[in-house]
Design an enzyme around this catalytic site. Structure first.
Site, short mmCIF file in Angstrom:
data_model
loop_
_atom_site.label_atom_id
_atom_site.label_comp_id
_atom_site.label_asym_id
_atom_site.label_seq_id
_atom_site.Cartn_x
_atom_site.Cartn_y
_atom_site.Cartn_z
CG ASP A 199 -1.84 1.19 1.28
OD1 ASP A 199 -1.53 2.22 0.65
OD2 ASP A 199 -2.89 1.09 1.93
CB SER A 204 -2.95 13.34 -13.94
OG SER A 204 -4.14 13.59 -14.64
CE1 TYR A 259 -5.92 11.14 -9.99
CE2 TYR A 259 -6.45 12.78 -11.67
CZ TYR A 259 -5.89 11.57 -11.31
OH TYR A 259 -5.27 10.79 -12.26
CE LYS A 319 -2.33 11.08 -10.16
NZ LYS A 319 -1.39 9.97 -10.22
N1 LIG Z 1 -6.62 6.35 -16.65
C1 LIG Z 1 -6.41 7.65 -16.88
O1 LIG Z 1 -7.08 8.28 -17.71
C2 LIG Z 1 -5.32 8.37 -16.16
C3 LIG Z 1 -5.06 9.71 -16.52
C4 LIG Z 1 -4.06 10.39 -15.85
C5 LIG Z 1 -3.34 9.78 -14.84
N2 LIG Z 1 -3.63 8.48 -14.52
C6 LIG Z 1 -2.85 7.89 -13.44
O2 LIG Z 1 -2.31 6.66 -13.84
C7 LIG Z 1 -2.16 5.80 -12.71
C8 LIG Z 1 -2.81 4.46 -13.01
O3 LIG Z 1 -4.17 4.69 -13.34
P1 LIG Z 1 -5.13 3.56 -13.93
O4 LIG Z 1 -6.06 4.26 -14.85
O5 LIG Z 1 -4.36 2.41 -14.40
O6 LIG Z 1 -5.94 3.19 -12.59
P2 LIG Z 1 -6.62 1.83 -12.11
O7 LIG Z 1 -7.60 2.25 -11.08
O8 LIG Z 1 -7.08 1.01 -13.26
O9 LIG Z 1 -5.41 1.04 -11.41
C9 LIG Z 1 -4.84 1.53 -10.24
C10 LIG Z 1 -4.11 0.41 -9.53
O10 LIG Z 1 -3.56 0.97 -8.34
C11 LIG Z 1 -3.86 0.12 -7.25
N3 LIG Z 1 -3.93 0.91 -6.01
C12 LIG Z 1 -4.91 1.72 -5.59
N4 LIG Z 1 -4.61 2.23 -4.40
C13 LIG Z 1 -3.40 1.74 -4.06
C14 LIG Z 1 -2.55 1.88 -2.95
N5 LIG Z 1 -2.90 2.65 -1.89
N6 LIG Z 1 -1.35 1.25 -2.95
C15 LIG Z 1 -1.00 0.46 -3.99
N7 LIG Z 1 -1.77 0.25 -5.06
C16 LIG Z 1 -2.95 0.89 -5.10
C17 LIG Z 1 -5.18 -0.54 -7.60
O11 LIG Z 1 -5.38 -1.75 -6.86
C18 LIG Z 1 -5.04 -0.75 -9.10
O12 LIG Z 1 -4.44 -1.99 -9.39
C19 LIG Z 1 -2.78 6.56 -11.53
O13 LIG Z 1 -1.78 7.22 -10.79
C20 LIG Z 1 -3.67 7.57 -12.21
O14 LIG Z 1 -3.92 8.70 -11.42
C21 LIG Z 1 -4.59 7.78 -15.14
#
Ligand SMILES: NC(=O)c1ccc[n+]([C@@H]2O[C@H](COP(=O)([O-])OP(=O)(O)OC[C@H]3O[C@@H](n4cnc5c(N)ncnc54)[C@H](O)[C@@H]3O)[C@@H](O)[C@H]2O)c1
Length: 260
Positions: free
Chosen positions: A58, A139, A152, A156
Site C-alpha cells: 500500500d 496526470s 486529485y 498530481k
Molecule cells: N486512466 C487515466 O485516464 C489516467 C489519466 C491520468 C493519470 N492516470 C494515473 O495513472 C495511474 C494508473 O491509473 P489507472 O487508470 O491504471 O488506474 P486503475 O484504477 O485502473 O489502477 C490503479 C491500480 O492501483 C492500485 N492501487 C490503488 N490504491 C493503491 C494503494 N494505496 N497502494 C497500492 N496500489 C494501489 C489498484 O489496486 C489498481 O491496481 C494513476 O496514478 C492515475 O492517477 C490515469
C-alpha cells in the site's frame, strides 16, 4: 534489441490498468519485474505470468515501503504508478466547496505521500549503483485546475513538482538517478468505470469526455507504457526533471480551459 535487459524494475499499482501495461512492456524489454499492489490476487497472478515477484504494497503506508526495502534493497527502475481519484466508491463531492477533509487526505495519502515514499525508497535502493530511473505517473490534472476533482488535481500537481525536486537532488548528489513525470489524460482503464457507468448513457458520456480531445478518442495503457519504456531505458540518459504529456493533444490548446 531489448532495452531493459537485467534491470530490476518495480511498478506500484501494477495489478491492472496502466501499471499492468507498463509491467508487461518492461518484461518484453528484458526487465526483471517486481509487481506491487494492494490487489493481491491479480498482482500475484501477473507476477507469476511474467516470472517476477509480487509484494503487497500500500503506497500510502510507510511500513509497507520499509518491508519492501528489506526484501528489495537494490533497484534500477521505479514507476510510482498507483493512484486514486477519490471516486472509487461512486460519485462524491470533490469540489473545493464541498469536499471533506477526510477524502482530501485519502487522495493525497495515496497519490502524493505514496510518490514521496516511493522516491525516497528508490534513491536509497539505487544509490549503491549510482544510477537509475524514477518515473512518476502524474496526470494532465496536475497541470490544470479540475473543479470537480480538487484533491486529485492538487495531489498530481505535487507529484509533478516533487519529480523535479528529486531530479535536482539526485543530480546535486552526483548520482545518475533520473526522475521524470508522465502526464496522461483519458486513458481507458477501470479507473473510469465509476464515472462512465452502464448503458443507457455510457456511450454518450464516453463521447462527451473525448469531444474536446484533439485526437477524439481515449488513449490506451499501452501508449503510456511505450513512453515509460523510453524513460526507463538508457536512451533517455539526458532526460531528467522533464514532464511529458500524453493526452491526445488536450493541453496543446484551448481544450485545457477551466471547466474541462
Ligand atoms: N486512466 C487515466 O485516464 C489516467 C489519466 C491520468 C493519470 N492516470 C494515473 O495513472 C495511474 C494508473 O491509473 P489507472 O487508470 O491504471 O488506474 P486503475 O484504477 O485502473 O489502477 C490503479 C491500480 O492501483 C492500485 N492501487 C490503488 N490504491 C493503491 C494503494 N494505496 N497502494 C497500492 N496500489 C494501489 C489498484 O489496486 C489498481 O491496481 C494513476 O496514478 C492515475 O492517477 C490515469
Amino acid at each position: 534489441m531489448q532495452k531493459l535487459i537485467g534491470k530490476i524494475c518495480l511498478v506500484t499499482g501494477a495489478a491492472r490498468g496502466i501499471g499492468e501495461a507498463i509491467a508487461r512492456a518492461f518484461h518484453r524489454e528484458g526487465g526483471h519485474l517486481i509487481i506491487t499492489d494492494i490487489d493481491e490476487s491479480a498482482g500475484q497472478e501477473l507476477a507469476e505470468e511474467l516470472g517476477g515477484q509480487f509484494f503487497r504494497l500500500d503506497v500510502s503506508e510507510e511500513a509497507d515501503w520499509d518491508d519492501l526495502a528489506r526484501n528489495v534493497p537494490q533497484l534500477d527502475i521505479l514507476v510510482n504508478n498507483a493512484g486514486i481519484t477519490g471516486f472509487e466508491h461512486g460519485p462524491a463531492a470533490h469540489d473545493p466547496e464541498h469536499a471533506t477533509l477526510e477524502s482530501w487526505r485519502r487522495v493525497h495519502a495515496v497519490n502524493s505521500d505514496g510518490t514521496f515514499l516511493g522516491c525516497r525508497y528508490a534513491i536509497r535502493a539505487m544509490r549503491a549503483r549510482g544510477a537509475g530511473s524514477i518515473i512518476n505517473i502524474s496526470s494532465r490534472s496536475g497541470m490544470v485546475g479540475i473543479p470537480g476533482a480538487a484533491a486529485y488535481a492538487a495531489s498530481k500537481a505535487a507529484v509533478r513538482n516533487h519529480s523535479k525536486t528529486v531530479a535536482l537532488y539526485c543530480a546535486q548528489q552526483g548520482l545518475a538517478i533520473r526522475c521524470n513525470s508522465i502526464h496522461p489524460a483519458a486513458i481507458l482503464t477501470a479507473m473510469w468505470e465509476p464515472m462512465l457507468g452502464d448503458e443507457p448513457g455510457r456511450q454518450a458520456r464516453m463521447d462527451a469526455l473525448v469531444a474536446d480531445t484533439p485526437l477524439r478518442r481515449f488513449g490506451t495503457p499501452q501508449e503510456v507504457a511505450a513512453l515509460a519504456v523510453l524513460l526507463a531505458s538508457d536512451e533517455a540518459s539526458y532526460m531528467t526533471g522533464a514532464e511529458l504529456t500524453l493526452d491526445g493533444g488536450i493541453l496543446a490548446g484551448s481544450a485545457a480551459a477551466p471547466g474541462s
